[in-house]
Write a protein that holds these residues in place. Structure first.
Motif, PDB file in Angstrom:
ATOM      1  N   ALA A   8     -24.393  43.832 -16.287  1.00  0.00           N
ATOM      2  CA  ALA A   8     -23.766  44.800 -15.300  1.00  0.00           C
ATOM      3  C   ALA A   8     -23.570  45.232 -13.900  1.00  0.00           C
ATOM      4  N   ALA A   9     -25.021  45.103 -13.660  1.00  0.00           N
ATOM      5  CA  ALA A   9     -25.280  45.656 -12.339  1.00  0.00           C
ATOM      6  C   ALA A   9     -25.891  44.290 -11.631  1.00  0.00           C
ATOM      7  N   THR A  10     -26.364  42.719 -12.595  1.00  0.00           N
ATOM      8  CA  THR A  10     -26.409  42.082 -11.868  1.00  0.00           C
ATOM      9  C   THR A  10     -24.889  41.406 -11.292  1.00  0.00           C
ATOM     10  N   LEU A  11     -23.735  41.034 -12.148  1.00  0.00           N
ATOM     11  CA  LEU A  11     -22.866  41.284 -11.367  1.00  0.00           C
ATOM     12  C   LEU A  11     -21.877  41.963 -10.593  1.00  0.00           C
ATOM     13  N   GLY A  12     -22.505  42.572 -10.740  1.00  0.00           N
ATOM     14  CA  GLY A  12     -22.113  44.509  -9.406  1.00  0.00           C
ATOM     15  C   GLY A  12     -22.269  43.238  -7.813  1.00  0.00           C
ATOM     16  N   LEU A  13     -23.682  43.702  -8.657  1.00  0.00           N
ATOM     17  CA  LEU A  13     -24.369  42.819  -7.452  1.00  0.00           C
ATOM     18  C   LEU A  13     -23.875  41.616  -6.141  1.00  0.00           C
ATOM     19  N   SER A  14     -23.992  40.825  -7.221  1.00  0.00           N
ATOM     20  CA  SER A  14     -23.576  39.271  -7.452  1.00  0.00           C
ATOM     21  C   SER A  14     -22.364  38.946  -6.654  1.00  0.00           C
ATOM     22  N   ALA A  15     -21.180  40.155  -6.960  1.00  0.00           N
ATOM     23  CA  ALA A  15     -19.533  40.206  -6.389  1.00  0.00           C
ATOM     24  C   ALA A  15     -19.168  40.444  -4.912  1.00  0.00           C
ATOM     25  N   ALA A  16     -20.868  41.600  -4.886  1.00  0.00           N
ATOM     26  CA  ALA A  16     -21.450  42.066  -3.676  1.00  0.00           C
ATOM     27  C   ALA A  16     -21.187  41.372  -2.517  1.00  0.00           C
ATOM     28  N   ALA A  17     -22.639  40.399  -2.573  1.00  0.00           N
ATOM     29  CA  ALA A  17     -23.029  39.424  -1.975  1.00  0.00           C
ATOM     30  C   ALA A  17     -22.464  37.877  -1.852  1.00  0.00           C
ATOM     31  N   VAL A  18     -21.704  38.224  -2.675  1.00  0.00           N
ATOM     32  CA  VAL A  18     -20.823  37.031  -2.423  1.00  0.00           C
ATOM     33  C   VAL A  18     -19.450  37.315  -2.271  1.00  0.00           C
ATOM     34  N   CYS A  19     -18.299  38.089  -2.228  1.00  0.00           N
ATOM     35  CA  CYS A  19     -17.113  38.404  -1.752  1.00  0.00           C
ATOM     36  C   CYS A  19     -17.762  39.694  -1.290  1.00  0.00           C
ATOM     37  N   GLY A  20     -18.681  40.319  -0.608  1.00  0.00           N
ATOM     38  CA  GLY A  20     -18.790  41.128   0.599  1.00  0.00           C
ATOM     39  C   GLY A  20     -18.267  40.147   2.673  1.00  0.00           C
ATOM     40  N   ALA A  42     -24.521  32.444  -1.510  1.00  0.00           N
ATOM     41  CA  ALA A  42     -25.251  34.185  -1.080  1.00  0.00           C
ATOM     42  C   ALA A  42     -25.819  34.087  -2.552  1.00  0.00           C
ATOM     43  N   MET A  43     -26.596  35.014  -2.212  1.00  0.00           N
ATOM     44  CA  MET A  43     -26.782  35.211  -3.648  1.00  0.00           C
ATOM     45  C   MET A  43     -28.104  36.455  -3.721  1.00  0.00           C
ATOM     46  N   VAL A  44     -28.227  37.002  -5.904  1.00  0.00           N
ATOM     47  CA  VAL A  44     -28.281  38.194  -5.991  1.00  0.00           C
ATOM     48  C   VAL A  44     -29.953  37.958  -6.557  1.00  0.00           C
ATOM     49  N   LEU A  45     -31.172  38.243  -5.987  1.00  0.00           N
ATOM     50  CA  LEU A  45     -32.453  37.913  -6.557  1.00  0.00           C
ATOM     51  C   LEU A  45     -33.169  39.486  -7.375  1.00  0.00           C
ATOM     52  N   THR A  46     -33.758  39.018  -8.734  1.00  0.00           N
ATOM     53  CA  THR A  46     -33.918  40.392  -9.200  1.00  0.00           C
ATOM     54  C   THR A  46     -35.323  39.655  -9.501  1.00  0.00           C
ATOM     55  N   ILE A  47     -36.038  41.125  -9.623  1.00  0.00           N
ATOM     56  CA  ILE A  47     -37.661  41.321 -10.072  1.00  0.00           C
ATOM     57  C   ILE A  47     -38.298  42.150 -11.546  1.00  0.00           C
ATOM     58  N   ARG A  60     -36.340  45.547  -8.674  1.00  0.00           N
ATOM     59  CA  ARG A  60     -35.530  45.117  -7.814  1.00  0.00           C
ATOM     60  C   ARG A  60     -35.410  44.105  -7.673  1.00  0.00           C
ATOM     61  N   ALA A  61     -33.170  44.634  -7.038  1.00  0.00           N
ATOM     62  CA  ALA A  61     -32.824  43.566  -6.267  1.00  0.00           C
ATOM     63  C   ALA A  61     -32.725  43.282  -5.526  1.00  0.00           C
ATOM     64  N   VAL A  62     -32.108  42.655  -4.748  1.00  0.00           N
ATOM     65  CA  VAL A  62     -31.739  42.356  -3.095  1.00  0.00           C
ATOM     66  C   VAL A  62     -30.670  41.282  -3.335  1.00  0.00           C
ATOM     67  N   THR A  63     -30.310  41.586  -1.970  1.00  0.00           N
ATOM     68  CA  THR A  63     -29.412  40.662  -1.937  1.00  0.00           C
ATOM     69  C   THR A  63     -29.735  39.697  -0.812  1.00  0.00           C
ATOM     70  N   LEU A  64     -29.483  38.312  -0.872  1.00  0.00           N
ATOM     71  CA  LEU A  64     -29.587  36.833   0.704  1.00  0.00           C
ATOM     72  C   LEU A  64     -28.199  35.978   0.811  1.00  0.00           C
ATOM     73  N   THR A  65     -28.049  36.256   2.269  1.00  0.00           N
ATOM     74  CA  THR A  65     -26.927  35.399   2.372  1.00  0.00           C
ATOM     75  C   THR A  65     -27.660  34.429   3.586  1.00  0.00           C
ATOM     76  N   CYS A  66     -27.309  32.947   3.578  1.00  0.00           N
ATOM     77  CA  CYS A  66     -27.949  31.908   4.553  1.00  0.00           C
ATOM     78  C   CYS A  66     -26.802  31.301   5.195  1.00  0.00           C
ATOM     79  N   ALA A  67     -25.417  31.861   5.188  1.00  0.00           N
ATOM     80  CA  ALA A  67     -24.462  31.224   5.685  1.00  0.00           C
ATOM     81  C   ALA A  67     -23.380  31.584   5.588  1.00  0.00           C
ATOM     82  N   PRO A  68     -22.863  32.000   7.098  1.00  0.00           N
ATOM     83  CA  PRO A  68     -23.101  30.889   8.189  1.00  0.00           C
ATOM     84  C   PRO A  68     -23.879  31.683   8.944  1.00  0.00           C
TER      85      PRO A  68
END
Length: 144
Positions: A8-20, A42-47, A60-68
């Motif tokens: 649930a946390a991963t999907l929520g972060l993924s949605a925020a990274a991609v749709c944000g 746009a990606m969510v990376l977790t450790i 730990r989870a972070v978002t990474l958007t590379c484009a644009p």
């Protein structure tokens, strides 16, 4: 229960990274004009500690958007995006630096990446022997 909360946390972060980035102010454009010249990246990376993705709880989870442009909660987003561009978004192509020496202690660290790289779905998992080994790969991509 743990696994459900992790997903649930991963999907929520993924949605925020991609749709944000898509939730900006509306701008009138001709119907034939593309919304962007760049494919989304746009990606969510977790450790987390452990070696099984089904049982590891992300620490730990972070978002990474590379484009644009490089952005997100990753502490070195611009550098991480540059490294990923250099390897064509292939996380397996990130190699360990020669100047790092790690102990052979086995304390597994699991890194996951989910999202989109240049319009293509990414679902990556990699287990490193310990945190030192993880930190030696790709000088900034996995350093968060």
């Amino acid at each position: 229960m743990r696994n459900t909360a992790r997903w649930a946390a991963t999907l929520g972060l993924s949605a925020a990274a991609v749709c944000g980035p898509l939730t900006g102010a509306s701008v009138a454009t001709p119907a034939s004009a593309p919304a962007s010249l760049y494919a989304p990246s746009a990606m969510v990376l977790t450790i987390g500690h452990g070696d099984n993705a089904a049982t590891v709880t992300p620490e730990r989870a972070v978002t990474l958007t590379c484009a644009p442009r490089a952005s997100g909660t990753h502490p070195a987003a611009a550098e991480a995006c540059a490294e990923l561009r250099d390897v064509g978004g292939d996380f397996d192509a990130l190699t360990a630096r020669d100047d790092v020496q790690c102990t052979k202690e086995y304390n597994p660290v699991l890194v996951t990446v989910q999202g989109v790289w240049q319009g293509k779905r990414v679902d990556y998992k990699r287990t490193f022997g310990n945190a030192c080994v993880k930190d030696s790969y790709g000088s900034t991509v996995f350093a968060f």
